[in-house]
Design an enzyme around this catalytic site. Structure first.
Site, PDB file in Angstrom:
ATOM      1  N   TYR A  47      -1.549  -0.601  10.890  1.00 24.35           N
ATOM      2  CA  TYR A  47      -1.578  -0.791   9.438  1.00 24.35           C
ATOM      3  C   TYR A  47      -0.261  -0.330   8.807  1.00 24.35           C
ATOM      4  O   TYR A  47       0.305  -1.029   7.959  1.00 24.35           O
ATOM      5  CB  TYR A  47      -2.758  -0.029   8.845  1.00 24.35           C
ATOM      6  CG  TYR A  47      -3.041  -0.378   7.406  1.00 24.35           C
ATOM      7  CD1 TYR A  47      -3.562  -1.627   7.080  1.00 24.35           C
ATOM      8  CD2 TYR A  47      -2.817   0.533   6.380  1.00 24.35           C
ATOM      9  CE1 TYR A  47      -3.831  -1.956   5.757  1.00 24.35           C
ATOM     10  CE2 TYR A  47      -3.086   0.215   5.064  1.00 24.35           C
ATOM     11  CZ  TYR A  47      -3.600  -1.039   4.748  1.00 24.35           C
ATOM     12  OH  TYR A  47      -3.867  -1.369   3.438  1.00 24.35           O
ATOM     13  N   SER A  89       0.858  -1.183   0.000  1.00 30.45           N
ATOM     14  CA  SER A  89       0.000   0.000   0.000  1.00 30.45           C
ATOM     15  C   SER A  89       0.895   1.235   0.000  1.00 30.45           C
ATOM     16  O   SER A  89       2.069   1.164   0.401  1.00 30.45           O
ATOM     17  CB  SER A  89      -0.874  -0.007   1.261  1.00 30.45           C
ATOM     18  OG  SER A  89      -1.513   1.239   1.459  1.00 30.45           O
TER      19      SER A  89
END
Length: 238
Positions: free
Chosen positions: A153, A140
């Site tokens: 995350y 990501s």
């Protein structure tokens, strides 16, 4: 030289979102595809939608278990005899300030997004050595850009980006390619989001991710695209 339609792909977390989009694109280009989901019901439901595009099977698997991932690979090999492409896509997101983030949320994020990829690759490695295959990890932009509320995350995706780049160097001697794809906003169900065709039109679409994987697979064998950032052209604020 093998025909494209003889190639076999395994996609973790392929029942919806990015994994589903990649599965559809690979099927359309002649790959046989295995997808995994958390339950056999979710895997079978996705297969019902995908089977119109090619030969596909669904497997219930837990990326947080090495035994489960090994069983998944064994199932693929038993049916098709080889594995050429692994897309380590399964992921979760828990977002909260460090004050509110609890230990279970932290562990689930790290175990799924980072350790789960390690397990998927370890289970697939011998088969991919034989086929001189291709590994895709789905990181990501959060793997290089931190933000408030993203400690778990960010940690998982920063770790995944570093892990992917290190194993890329480990495995190139076997003619295995490793690419980590780092998308920005994608129109998926991630983090309990309900996609809306109109409101999410500005975002990367799952089929865009599928097209990217197909394009990377079709790159000349001498080239190794090791890290690819992809983001929407515009943002919802423009």
């Amino acid at each position: 030289m093998e025909k494209e339609n003889e190639k076999i792909a395994l996609i973790t977390g392929g029942t919806k979102g990015i994994g589903f989009g990649i599965a559809k694109s690979l099927l359309e280009h002649g790959y046989k595809v295995a997808i995994t989901g958390r339950s056999q019901h979710s895997a079978d439901e996705a297969v019902q939608h995908l089977q119109a595009f090619g030969e596909v099977m669904g497997i219930a698997a837990d990326v947080k278990s090495l035994d489960s991932q090994s069983h998944t690979v064994s199932t693929v090999l038993a049916r098709w005899g080889r594995l050429d492409v692994l897309v380590a896509n399964a992921g979760v997101g828990h977002f909260a300030s460090i004050e509110d983030l609890d230990a279970a949320q932290w562990q689930d994020t790290i175990d799924t997004n980072l350790t789960g990829v390690f397990y998927s690759i370890k289970a697939s490695l011998e088969a991919l050595k034989r086929s001189e295959g291709y590994i895709f990890t789905i990181s990501s932009l959060a793997g290089t850009n931190f933000f408030a509320g993203g400690s778990a995350y960010n940690a998982s995706k920063f770790g995944l980006t570093g892990f992917s780049q290190a194993i890329m160097l480990d495995l190139r001697k076997y003619n295995i390619k490793v690419s980590t794809i780092m998308p920005g906003s994608v129109a998926t169900h991630f983090n309990d989001h309900e996609p809306d065709a109109e409101k999410d039109a500005w975002k990367i679409q799952p089929e865009d991710m599928g097209r990217l994987v197909v394009d990377l697979l079709n790159m000349p064998t001498r080239t190794l695209p090791s890290k690819i950032e992809i983001r929407p052209l515009r943002t919802s604020l423009l």
